[in-house]
Design a protein around this motif. Structure first.
Motif, PDB file in Angstrom:
ATOM      1  N   THR A 130      12.025  -1.721  53.269  1.00 15.20           N
ATOM      2  CA  THR A 130      10.939  -1.210  54.088  1.00 15.20           C
ATOM      3  C   THR A 130      10.366  -2.323  54.954  1.00 15.20           C
ATOM      4  OG1 THR A 130       8.814  -0.042  54.031  1.00 15.20           O
ATOM      5  CG2 THR A 130       9.181  -1.683  52.332  1.00 15.20           C
ATOM      6  N   ARG A 131       9.724  -1.934  56.003  1.00 23.43           N
ATOM      7  CA  ARG A 131       9.005  -2.898  56.825  1.00 23.43           C
ATOM      8  C   ARG A 131       7.674  -3.193  56.142  1.00 23.43           C
ATOM      9  NH1 ARG A 131       9.232  -2.466  63.256  1.00 23.43           N
ATOM     10  NH2 ARG A 131       8.610  -4.604  63.702  1.00 23.43           N
ATOM     11  N   VAL A 132       7.221  -4.415  56.159  1.00 23.53           N
ATOM     12  CA  VAL A 132       5.996  -4.797  55.464  1.00 23.53           C
ATOM     13  C   VAL A 132       4.802  -3.990  55.961  1.00 23.53           C
ATOM     14  CG1 VAL A 132       4.403  -6.698  54.988  1.00 23.53           C
ATOM     15  CG2 VAL A 132       6.866  -7.116  54.947  1.00 23.53           C
ATOM     16  N   ASN A 133       4.723  -3.755  57.269  1.00 25.21           N
ATOM     17  CA  ASN A 133       3.563  -3.039  57.825  1.00 25.21           C
ATOM     18  C   ASN A 133       3.817  -1.542  58.001  1.00 25.21           C
ATOM     19  OD1 ASN A 133       5.282  -3.024  60.003  1.00 25.21           O
ATOM     20  ND2 ASN A 133       3.858  -3.959  61.446  1.00 25.21           N
ATOM     21  N   SER A 134       4.617  -0.960  57.104  1.00 19.70           N
ATOM     22  CA  SER A 134       5.012   0.443  57.290  1.00 19.70           C
ATOM     23  C   SER A 134       4.194   1.430  56.474  1.00 19.70           C
ATOM     24  CB  SER A 134       6.488   0.615  56.929  1.00 19.70           C
ATOM     25  OG  SER A 134       6.655   0.393  55.540  1.00 19.70           O
ATOM     26  N   GLY A 135       2.962   1.109  56.147  1.00 20.58           N
ATOM     27  CA  GLY A 135       2.125   2.062  55.429  1.00 20.58           C
ATOM     28  C   GLY A 135       2.032   1.811  53.935  1.00 20.58           C
ATOM     29  N   LEU A 136       2.527   0.678  53.461  1.00 19.27           N
ATOM     30  CA  LEU A 136       2.361   0.321  52.050  1.00 19.27           C
ATOM     31  C   LEU A 136       0.882   0.064  51.781  1.00 19.27           C
ATOM     32  CD1 LEU A 136       5.289  -2.264  51.870  1.00 19.27           C
ATOM     33  CD2 LEU A 136       5.339   0.083  51.014  1.00 19.27           C
ATOM     34  N   VAL A 137       0.460   0.238  50.528  1.00 22.10           N
ATOM     35  CA  VAL A 137      -0.958   0.009  50.239  1.00 22.10           C
ATOM     36  C   VAL A 137      -1.312  -1.462  50.463  1.00 22.10           C
ATOM     37  CG1 VAL A 137      -1.170   1.942  48.627  1.00 22.10           C
ATOM     38  CG2 VAL A 137      -0.617  -0.327  47.732  1.00 22.10           C
ATOM     39  N   ASP A 138      -2.554  -1.691  50.827  1.00 19.13           N
ATOM     40  CA  ASP A 138      -3.076  -3.009  51.182  1.00 19.13           C
ATOM     41  C   ASP A 138      -2.748  -4.065  50.128  1.00 19.13           C
ATOM     42  OD1 ASP A 138      -4.624  -5.177  52.006  1.00 19.13           O
ATOM     43  OD2 ASP A 138      -6.404  -3.987  52.411  1.00 19.13           O
ATOM     44  N   GLY A 139      -2.953  -3.749  48.854  1.00 21.65           N
ATOM     45  CA  GLY A 139      -2.717  -4.732  47.791  1.00 21.65           C
ATOM     46  C   GLY A 139      -1.259  -5.116  47.650  1.00 21.65           C
ATOM     47  N   PHE A 140      -0.358  -4.158  47.870  1.00 19.31           N
ATOM     48  CA  PHE A 140       1.082  -4.417  47.802  1.00 19.31           C
ATOM     49  C   PHE A 140       1.487  -5.350  48.935  1.00 19.31           C
ATOM     50  CE2 PHE A 140       5.601  -3.527  47.794  1.00 19.31           C
ATOM     51  CZ  PHE A 140       5.888  -3.154  46.483  1.00 19.31           C
ATOM     52  N   VAL A 141       0.990  -5.074  50.140  1.00 18.15           N
ATOM     53  CA  VAL A 141       1.276  -5.909  51.312  1.00 18.15           C
ATOM     54  C   VAL A 141       0.708  -7.312  51.112  1.00 18.15           C
ATOM     55  CG1 VAL A 141       0.799  -6.223  53.776  1.00 18.15           C
ATOM     56  CG2 VAL A 141       1.412  -3.966  52.903  1.00 18.15           C
ATOM     57  N   THR A 142      -0.512  -7.395  50.578  1.00 19.77           N
ATOM     58  CA  THR A 142      -1.135  -8.696  50.313  1.00 19.77           C
ATOM     59  C   THR A 142      -0.230  -9.549  49.444  1.00 19.77           C
ATOM     60  OG1 THR A 142      -3.388  -7.839  50.519  1.00 19.77           O
ATOM     61  CG2 THR A 142      -3.112  -9.832  49.211  1.00 19.77           C
ATOM     62  N   MET A 143       0.300  -8.972  48.377  1.00 17.91           N
ATOM     63  CA  MET A 143       1.157  -9.731  47.462  1.00 17.91           C
ATOM     64  C   MET A 143       2.468 -10.111  48.122  1.00 17.91           C
ATOM     65  SD  MET A 143       0.739 -10.938  44.432  1.00 17.91           S
ATOM     66  CE  MET A 143       1.590 -12.464  44.771  1.00 17.91           C
ATOM     67  N   LEU A 144       3.069  -9.168  48.844  1.00 17.30           N
ATOM     68  CA  LEU A 144       4.357  -9.426  49.509  1.00 17.30           C
ATOM     69  C   LEU A 144       4.292 -10.631  50.446  1.00 17.30           C
ATOM     70  CD1 LEU A 144       5.965  -6.064  50.698  1.00 17.30           C
ATOM     71  CD2 LEU A 144       6.989  -7.814  49.229  1.00 17.30           C
ATOM     72  N   GLN A 145       3.182 -10.784  51.138  1.00 16.26           N
ATOM     73  CA  GLN A 145       3.080 -11.836  52.139  1.00 16.26           C
ATOM     74  C   GLN A 145       3.075 -13.246  51.544  1.00 16.26           C
ATOM     75  OE1 GLN A 145      -0.305  -9.818  54.262  1.00 16.26           O
ATOM     76  NE2 GLN A 145       0.818 -10.613  56.009  1.00 16.26           N
ATOM     77  N   CYS A 156      -2.136  -6.593  39.764  1.00 15.90           N
ATOM     78  CA  CYS A 156      -3.147  -5.564  39.511  1.00 15.90           C
ATOM     79  C   CYS A 156      -3.898  -5.336  40.811  1.00 15.90           C
ATOM     80  CB  CYS A 156      -4.093  -6.044  38.406  1.00 15.90           C
ATOM     81  SG  CYS A 156      -5.532  -4.992  38.166  1.00 15.90           S
ATOM     82  N   ILE A 157      -3.951  -4.088  41.248  1.00 13.91           N
ATOM     83  CA  ILE A 157      -4.530  -3.743  42.548  1.00 13.91           C
ATOM     84  C   ILE A 157      -5.735  -2.819  42.360  1.00 13.91           C
ATOM     85  CG2 ILE A 157      -4.084  -2.655  44.786  1.00 13.91           C
ATOM     86  CD1 ILE A 157      -1.125  -3.347  44.433  1.00 13.91           C
ATOM     87  N   PRO A 158      -6.955  -3.312  42.620  1.00 13.98           N
ATOM     88  CA  PRO A 158      -8.139  -2.447  42.542  1.00 13.98           C
ATOM     89  C   PRO A 158      -8.043  -1.302  43.552  1.00 13.98           C
ATOM     90  CG  PRO A 158      -8.772  -4.768  42.619  1.00 13.98           C
ATOM     91  CD  PRO A 158      -7.306  -4.697  42.940  1.00 13.98           C
ATOM     92  N   TYR A 159      -8.764  -0.226  43.281  1.00 15.41           N
ATOM     93  CA  TYR A 159      -8.607   0.996  44.079  1.00 15.41           C
ATOM     94  C   TYR A 159      -8.853   0.805  45.569  1.00 15.41           C
ATOM     95  CZ  TYR A 159     -13.689   1.818  44.450  1.00 15.41           C
ATOM     96  OH  TYR A 159     -15.014   1.715  44.756  1.00 15.41           O
ATOM     97  N   LEU A 160      -9.763  -0.120  45.958  1.00 18.91           N
ATOM     98  CA  LEU A 160     -10.027  -0.324  47.386  1.00 18.91           C
ATOM     99  C   LEU A 160      -8.806  -0.886  48.119  1.00 18.91           C
ATOM    100  CD1 LEU A 160     -13.690  -1.671  47.485  1.00 18.91           C
ATOM    101  CD2 LEU A 160     -12.843   0.518  48.358  1.00 18.91           C
ATOM    102  N   LEU A 161      -7.906  -1.541  47.385  1.00 19.29           N
ATOM    103  CA  LEU A 161      -6.674  -2.064  47.981  1.00 19.29           C
ATOM    104  C   LEU A 161      -5.469  -1.191  47.625  1.00 19.29           C
ATOM    105  CD1 LEU A 161      -7.246  -5.871  47.326  1.00 19.29           C
ATOM    106  CD2 LEU A 161      -7.675  -4.585  49.413  1.00 19.29           C
ATOM    107  N   GLY A 162      -5.756  -0.061  46.967  1.00 17.00           N
ATOM    108  CA  GLY A 162      -4.702   0.883  46.598  1.00 17.00           C
ATOM    109  C   GLY A 162      -4.866   2.180  47.375  1.00 17.00           C
ATOM    110  N   TYR A 163      -5.080   3.279  46.642  1.00 17.29           N
ATOM    111  CA  TYR A 163      -5.210   4.584  47.288  1.00 17.29           C
ATOM    112  C   TYR A 163      -6.663   5.015  47.456  1.00 17.29           C
ATOM    113  CZ  TYR A 163      -0.192   4.973  46.902  1.00 17.29           C
ATOM    114  OH  TYR A 163       1.159   4.759  47.044  1.00 17.29           O
ATOM    115  N   GLY A 164      -7.600   4.076  47.317  1.00 18.43           N
ATOM    116  CA  GLY A 164      -8.997   4.322  47.634  1.00 18.43           C
ATOM    117  C   GLY A 164      -9.662   5.387  46.784  1.00 18.43           C
ATOM    118  N   THR A 165     -10.645   6.048  47.386  1.00 15.12           N
ATOM    119  CA  THR A 165     -11.414   7.064  46.673  1.00 15.12           C
ATOM    120  C   THR A 165     -10.724   8.420  46.703  1.00 15.12           C
ATOM    121  OG1 THR A 165     -12.687   7.578  48.663  1.00 15.12           O
ATOM    122  CG2 THR A 165     -13.601   5.906  47.191  1.00 15.12           C
TER     123      THR A 165
END
Length: 201
Positions: A130-145, A156-165
């Motif tokens: 996948t492309r890094v900026n292709s819609g992955l959750v924020d926390g996943f992208v943060t770690m990948l970089q 471990c990804i808190p909800y604000l960096l995952g699928y939110g509320t």
């Protein structure tokens, strides 16, 4: 009072009560306070565990907590190709593509691990590209970089960096509730540059 007026008065009171209740509700009514508290507790436990390191997201919405692991994927299967990126940092940019193997899960209230996605098991360890900026959750992208080829981590990804509320829906069915803390084990198999000639400049 006549019966019609009494019935009308009862009906209007019922409508007013219902409307008042609806106005008191917010968008995440399907998520219990118990679930929110439980997930906050999980993040706090990880954040205070010295085994994990914090990594701030560039979005400014918080941090992920990660640790290196070596017991997730033991084989050295690679999707290496002539376009595999070799840079000074060795980490992917947002516009690069990556090949990763991973397992994603969260914990139910009783502590049961619920795996919601994985490249392992019935997918036979075939890396996901996948492309890094292709819609992955924020926390996943943060770690990948911050990962280099071959790195294996648990994050471990808190909800604000995952699928939110709102959580995550698949075909109209909620697969992951809002306010859910996510975990991933990830292995970065390869990095593919957005432009194969970008390193020849």
């Amino acid at each position: 009072m006549n019966k019609k007026l009494l019935a009308l008065a009862v009906f209007l009171c019922t409508i007013m009560s219902f409307t008042a209740c609806m106005n008191d509700k917010d968008d995440d009514d399907n998520v219990s306070d118990e679930w929110k508290t439980y997930n906050n507790k999980l993040v706090n436990e990880v954040a205070s565990n010295s085994v994990y390191s914090a990594r701030a997201s560039m979005s400014g919405n918080g941090s992920v907590y990660w640790k290196s692991v070596d017991d997730f994927i033991q084989d050295e299967t690679s999707t290496a190709s002539p376009s595999t990126k070799i840079t000074e940092s060795g980490t992917p940019y947002m516009t690069d593509s990556v090949a990763i193997r991973y397992e994603g899960w969260f914990y139910l209230l009783d502590g049961t691990k619920y795996t919601f996605d994985s490249t392992e098991g019935d997918k036979n360890g075939i890396p996901f590209r996948t492309r890094v900026n292709s819609g992955l959750v924020d926390g996943f992208v943060t770690m990948l970089q911050y990962m280099r080829k071959g790195d294996q981590v648990e994050v471990c990804i808190p909800y604000l960096l995952g699928y939110g509320t709102s959580g995550f829906y698949n075909s109209g069915v909620q697969v992951i509730p809002g306010y859910t803390t996510l975990w991933f084990r990830m292995k970065l198999m390869d990095i593919y540059p957005n432009n194969p000639d970008e390193w020849n400049k």
